[in-house]
Structures are given as structure tokens and as C-alpha cells.
Design a protein around this motif. Structure first.
Motif, PDB file in Angstrom:
ATOM      1  N   SER A  10       0.833  -1.202   0.000  1.00  0.00           N
ATOM      2  CA  SER A  10       0.000   0.000   0.000  1.00  0.00           C
ATOM      3  C   SER A  10       0.868   1.252   0.000  1.00  0.00           C
ATOM      4  O   SER A  10       0.567   2.229  -0.697  1.00  0.00           O
ATOM      5  CB  SER A  10      -0.925  -0.011   1.220  1.00  0.00           C
ATOM      6  OG  SER A  10      -1.795  -1.121   1.194  1.00  0.00           O
ATOM      7  N   PRO A  38      -5.912   0.025  -6.149  1.00  0.00           N
ATOM      8  CA  PRO A  38      -6.233  -0.789  -4.961  1.00  0.00           C
ATOM      9  C   PRO A  38      -5.312  -1.996  -4.875  1.00  0.00           C
ATOM     10  O   PRO A  38      -4.952  -2.603  -5.884  1.00  0.00           O
ATOM     11  CB  PRO A  38      -7.683  -1.201  -5.206  1.00  0.00           C
ATOM     12  CG  PRO A  38      -7.864  -1.135  -6.680  1.00  0.00           C
ATOM     13  CD  PRO A  38      -6.956  -0.046  -7.178  1.00  0.00           C
ATOM     14  N   THR A  72      -5.994   3.736   0.226  1.00  0.00           N
ATOM     15  CA  THR A  72      -4.937   2.727   0.191  1.00  0.00           C
ATOM     16  C   THR A  72      -4.001   2.877   1.377  1.00  0.00           C
ATOM     17  O   THR A  72      -3.580   1.881   1.986  1.00  0.00           O
ATOM     18  CB  THR A  72      -4.155   2.829  -1.125  1.00  0.00           C
ATOM     19  OG1 THR A  72      -5.045   2.588  -2.215  1.00  0.00           O
ATOM     20  CG2 THR A  72      -3.036   1.822  -1.181  1.00  0.00           C
TER      21      THR A  72
END
Length: 645
Positions: free
Chosen positions: A140, A163, A403
């Protein structure tokens, strides 16, 4: 620490982040040169008593001297610093965070519960879950930085981060096809559980390494594969697994899930919202309230989940690599999964580009592979990847905050043992309607992008994913029947005591009991590659590019020969079974017929071009009506078959 340093250095090289100091120096040099030119021109004008002439300046005709204010126009515009190129949090991030976090949390807990049947809790919750949390945080963070740097590079302020999370199809494939297989092959027990975990970790490392190796040729793969084939296979995953599979689990609790599902559709499709409240909060709260009132969620479940709470940080594990040779029989699962992830990354990146956010494909594929490698080094057998849904999250108004929050919260939840506690308070069936919406949006957007003449190719590419889904559902159904027991002398006997299934529900031999079952299994194996192959062939057939369609048929034959499609195990071509050779022969015959059609098309085109130069009386005897009677195409395709100058 070494791994972190290497990852950062390679990331800097991939993202051109290391070039930013050089760009800053270049900016300063250009400003210095501009100011020197201005001073030189001004001094010349002063010395000669003449005006400093700037041909491009409108003031030159009026004899205005060039002053210091003109140097400002020569200097480059000041850019926003890269870490401020995008807002770190917007309201849309809340909705997207709910979807990404709930999806990954539900996938992780489902996989953990599945492994808990054969692996001790110390391995599942002490090694695998913390490793997933760490890799989720690293991935992330990488993709947040990617969005920031890309936005700064292109002067954008509206980009949405990709994502990121667990590769769910690979999770279940590795659990059942590798960890369970090794555990039962070794006879069960603690040593078998330890070995099964080690083999799963090594296979995951191999998967990540293959993704890294494929990253340099990612753009060439995306250029060679027709867009419709990529979109069709991606929609196959979205409709079969994100929508159909999730819907099946959702409607096991119809009282709890129906209302939240349609409330989310109303919020996200019809823009029905409560002012100042994120669109997905109300459906989730409604579903959670119904779950508690109806007894689906209970205080006892919360108390049971609270016992798992405890600080368990991730630790690096190198002991699995001592038995690296034992992963060789299971490369047939690891390598196709790696190819699936690589192709899926290409698809996700392309969907993001279609939504207006174009990211570096090589870097995205490289980061997917590196985060999977990090996960394996810290003890996780599950791969990590970017996944579909970017366009849906962008439509929600999300950017990078969702995220970043997902990675941080996953790290905290996995290290602290709060994951099961969160799921006890908010059952997965309450959170999953967001995933249903994402699965729908993927198919809708793919149809919007696909030209109408290519819709048959899109529909053909959808089918293999549903075969794979049916394969899993049928296996689970058969396993449930076996576990229910058997009737012997009028009494029900549980499996494993005095009776057992003659064939394992997940064994390959059980699918050979009928030709239809065997066909379902064959079409479901390597389904993403099969979707791409079929979609590409139909696209080129529709466009009358039969030679290209024949090439794709030959590629399908080659992949079939080594078991990358239509088989569960990768093998040498001469070690395949009868059905294996039938797939190879079928694709080769298809390629031969397509080449014959291409030769006939080429001949008729030459006839057509020759007939254009003849009188009408000569057309019949020259056979020119043959090409004139061909099926009509649209203008773009028609022009490609015109006569060359």
C-alpha cells in the motif's frame, strides 16, 4: 532491513524518483542561464545606447528595454512538491477504504479458517497473518508513493491510487492445491503441517519471482494482447468471483444482506446519499444492526474473537528455503498463478488508464512481485497484487487515502490480532455488498469500452471463469456430502471411521467419472489464460485477420501441451494424457483452418483489386463477384481490406 533498502532502491529506479534531484539541478541551471542571458542583453543595450531587442517579445517593436521582470517569464513555473501532489485524504476515501479493507479482511480470515483445519494456530495466526499485514502495509505504501510521484510528474491532482491486497483466487489455490496436498501426502501431524507451510511459502516466493522476471516485458504483453481479450478475462474474474461467488455467500443470510446490497446500489448508482455521511456507511450500519438483532452476530462470538487479541509482529523466516526442492512438484500451481497475477496486473493497469490514471506498467508488475516476495520471506503462502475496482473507487471520489489507511489498519489489525474481532462485530456478509458493486462495475465498464462488433469476443472470454467457479463449488458440495457420512446397516457412519469416499472430492480422478465433469475441470484450469486466448481469437476472426487468429490458436496449442491451460499440473508435452493431446490437436486444427481462410481471403482481395480496373462486362468471367459477396464490415475494417495504391 536489507530487504527494505533493496526495495526502496529498486523502487526509486523504477519510478524515476531518483531523477528528481537531477531535475531540480537542471531547473536551477536553466534559471541561471536565463538570468545570465538577460544580464548580457541588458549590458549590451546599455553599452551601445540601443535597446535590447527580443524578437519574440511584443514590446520589441516599441523599443522597450528588457528589464528584470522579463526574466520571470523565462523561468520555469514552480511545481508542487511530489509529496503534496495529491490530497492525502478526501471524503471518497472512506467509501473506498470500507470496500478494500473489508474485502481483504474477509479473504484473509476465510483463508486462515481454511488452514486452521490442518495447521496449528501458531503457524496461522503467529506467522501467516502478521506476514500478510506487513506485506499489505509495504504494498500500500509503494502504490501511494507511485500515485504521488506520477501525479507530480504529469501535473495531475485528481489521480486515484491502485487498490492493493491479497490475490484471492491464488489464496484458495495455494491452500487446497499445495498446503493441503503436502499435508495429506506426508500423513498429517505436526511435522507434516510444518512442511506443508514451508512448501507453500517457497511456492509463493517462486510466484513473486516470476512476476518480477515478467515485469520488463509487461508493456509488450499489453500491446500484443487485444484489449477486448484482457477486459473479457478481467470481467470473468469480476462476475464469477467478486459477484457470483460473493452473492452466493451473501444470500445465505438473506434477512441481513438483501437490504444493504440494494441500499449500496442506490447510493453508488443513483447517488442517493445522506448529507455529510459517506455513501456506504448507512448500508453497513443497517446490515450490522440486522445481524445483531437477528442473532447472526452474538456477544459470544465477540468474546471468542477477543481471545485472539495479542501483539504478534511479523518475523522473517528463512527455514522454509532449506527444503526448496520439495516445491518442484507444485510448480504447476505456482507458475500459472504467477502468470495469472501478471496478466491481472496488466488488466488492472489498463482499466486504470481507461479511467484516466495511467501508471507505469513495469513498475506495477515489479511491485506486485516484490510484495509477494516480502510476504513469503516473512512466512505467508499467499500472493499480493493490485486488483480490479480502481474505476469504481475513482467514481466514489477516492484518491490515495483509502490505500494508505488500508495498509496501516491492516498492519495494526494483523499484528494485534484484532482481525477476527472486527469480523465478529461487522460480519463479512455485511461488508461484502461493496464487493458485489465492484464486480458489477467491472463488467459494465468493460462493455462501455468494447466496440459493439467485439461483444461476441467479450462474451466468449467470460465463460472460462464461471467454469472455474463451478469447479470450486462442485468440489465443496462433494466434500460436504462425504463429510456428512454414509448409511451402513441403517445407521449413519461418519467419514473416516468405518467408511470413506472412494475418491477424494478434490482429487483429479473424481472428475473423470463422467465426460462432462472432466470438461468442466479442463475448462476451469488456467481460466484467465483461456479467456485471453479465446477472446483474442474471436477478436481477430471478427476483424477478418485470420492469420493473427491462427497465431493465437497455435499459442493455445503450445500452452495446452505443457499444462498451463486445461490442466492442473505443468508437465512436459510428452507426459500429458489423452485429453491433453485432444486440446493440442483441436487448437492446431483450428489454426490450420484459419490459415486456409486467410489464404482464400488474400486471393479474393487480389481478385477484387484486379476487378476494380476492368470493365463491367469482364467482371463475371473474372470471378469478381466472389469478393463482392463477402460479409459487410464497418468502415474501419472495410478500409483495411481496400486495394493498396
Amino acid at each position: 532491513c536489507y530487504i527494505a533498502v533493496v526495495c526502496v532502491l529498486v523502487w526509486c529506479a523504477c519510478f524515476d524518483f531518483a531523477v528528481y534531484p537531477l531535475l531540480f539541478v537542471k531547473h536551477k541551471i536553466l534559471m541561471s542561464i536565463s538570468s545570465l542571458e538577460v544580464e548580457a542583453l541588458g549590458s549590451i543595450g546599455t553599452a551601445t545606447g540601443a535597446t535590447a531587442i527580443c524578437p519574440s517579445s511584443p514590446e520589441s517593436s516599441s523599443g522597450t528595454t528588457l528589464d528584470s521582470s522579463s526574466s520571470d517569464s523565462l523561468a520555469p513555473r514552480e511545481k508542487v512538491r511530489w509529496f503534496r501532489s495529491l490530497p492525502w485524504f478526501v471524503r471518497g476515501d472512506v467509501d473506498a477504504f470500507a470496500g478494500v479493507f473489508s474485502n481483504n479482511l474477509a479473504s484473509m480470515l476465510a483463508g486462515a479458517q481454511m488452514l486452521a483445519a490442518v495447521l496449528p494456530a501458531e503457524i496461522v495466526f503467529g506467522r501467516i497473518v502478521p506476514a500478510v499485514g506487513l506485506s499489505m502495509f509495504c504494498g500500500s505504501s509503494f502504490y501511494v508513493l507511485q500515485a504521488l510521484v506520477t501525479a507530480a510528474k504529469h501535473g495531475r491532482s485528481d489521480m486515484c491510487c491502485l487498490p492493493f491486497g491479497i490475490f484471492t483466487p491464488g489464496l484458495f489455490a495455494f491452500n487446497s492445491g499445495i498446503i493441503f496436498a503436502v499435508y495429506y501426502a506426508e500423513g498429517g501431524g505436526e511435522q507434516a503441517a510444518e512442511l506443508a507451510w514451508q512448501v507453500g511459502v517457497i511456492a509463493n516466493f517462486v510466484q513473486g519471482a516470476v512476476e518480477v522476471v515478467l515485469s520488463p516485458i509487461g508493456p509488450y504483453i499489453s500491446q500484443a494482447v487485444p484489449m477486448v481479450a484482457l477486459l473479457g478475462s478481467l470481467s470473468s474474474v469480476g462476475l464469477a468471483f467478486l459477484y457470483a461467488d460473493t452473492l452466493m455467500a451473501e444470500f445465505a443470510w438473506p434477512l441481513v444482506t438483501i437490504a444493504p446490497f440494494f441500499l449500496i446500489l442506490a447510493a453508488l448508482l443513483a447517488n442517493v446519499k445522506i448529507p455529510h455521511v459517506p455513501s456506504t456507511v448507512l448500508p453497513i450500519l443497517v446490515g450490522a444492526a440486522i445481524a445483531w438483532i437477528s442473532g447472526r452476530a452474538t456477544p459470544a462470538g465477540v468474546c471468542e474473537a477477543a481471545r485472539q487479541v495479542g501483539w504478534r509482529p511479523a518475523n522473517i523466516h528463512i527455514e522454509p528455503f532449506a527444503d526448496a526442492g520439495k516445491v518442484v512438484p507444485y510448480l504447476g500451481i505456482a507458475i500459472p498463478m504467477a502468470l495469472t497475477v501478471a496478466i491481472g496486473t496488466i488488466q488492472v493497469r489498463q482499466m486504470a488508464a481507461n479511467a484516466g490514471d495511467s501508471y507505469n506498467l513495469r513498475c506495477t508488475m515489479f511491485l506486485d512481485g516484490m510484495t509477494t516476495i516480502i510476504a513469503s520471506l516473512f512466512g505467508s503462502p499467499w500472493g499480493m497484487t493490485v486488483f480490479i475496482g480502481h474505476s469504481a473507487f475513482k467514481a466514489m471520489g477516492a484518491q490515495i487515502g483509502y490505500t494508505a489507511m488500508s495498509g496501516l489498519m491492516f498492519l495494526i489489525v494483523c499484528f494485534s490480532g484484532l482481525s477476527s474481532l472486527v469480523l465478529a462485530v461487522f460480519p463479512a456478509e455485511v461488508l461484502n455488498p461493496i464487493i458485489l458493486f465492484v464486480g458489477l462495475v467491472v463488467g459494465v465498464e468493460a462493455l462501455e469500452i468494447t466496440p459493439p462488433r467485439h461483444w461476441p469476443a467479450f462474451l466468449v472470454a467470460l465463460v472460462p471463469g464461471f467454469f472455474n467457479w463451478a469447479l470450486q463449488v462442485a468440489s465443496d458440495f462433494a466434500a460436504a456430502i462425504c463429510d456428512a457420512g454414509f448409511v451402513i446397516d441403517g445407521a449413519v457412519v461418519k467419514a473416516g471411521s468405518l467408511a470413506a469416499c472412494s475418491m477424494g472430492p478434490h482429487a483429479a480422478a473424481s472428475w473423470g467419472l463422467s465426460s462432462k465433469l472432466l470438461a468442466v475441470r479442463s475448462l476451469g484450469q488456467g481460466y484467465i489464460l483461456t479467456s485471453i486466448l479465446w477472446g483474442a481469437m474471436v477478436v481477430h476472426i471478427v476483424d477478418r485477420k485470420f492469420a493473427f487468429a491462427a497465431i493465437w490458436a497455435l499459442i493455445a496449442a503450445i500452452l495446452s501441451s505443457c499444462g498451463l491451460v486445461h490442466a492442473e499440473v505443468v508437465s512436459l508435452p510428452w507426459k500429458g494424457n489423452t485429453l491433453h493431446w485432444e486440446f493440442v490437436g483441436g487448437y492446431c486444427l483450428t489454426a490450420a483452418f484459419l490459415l486456409v481462410i486467410e489464404l482464400a481471403e488474400h486471393h479474393l482481395k487480389k481478385v477484387y483489386c484486379r476487378c476494380n480496373k476492368k470493365e463491367e462486362t469482364e467482371l463475371l468471367e473474372e470471378g469478381c463477384e466472389a469478393y463482392e459477396s463477402r460479409p459487410s464490415l464497418d468502415t474501419a475494417v472495410e478500409d483495411s481490406h481496400g486495394c493498396e495504391p
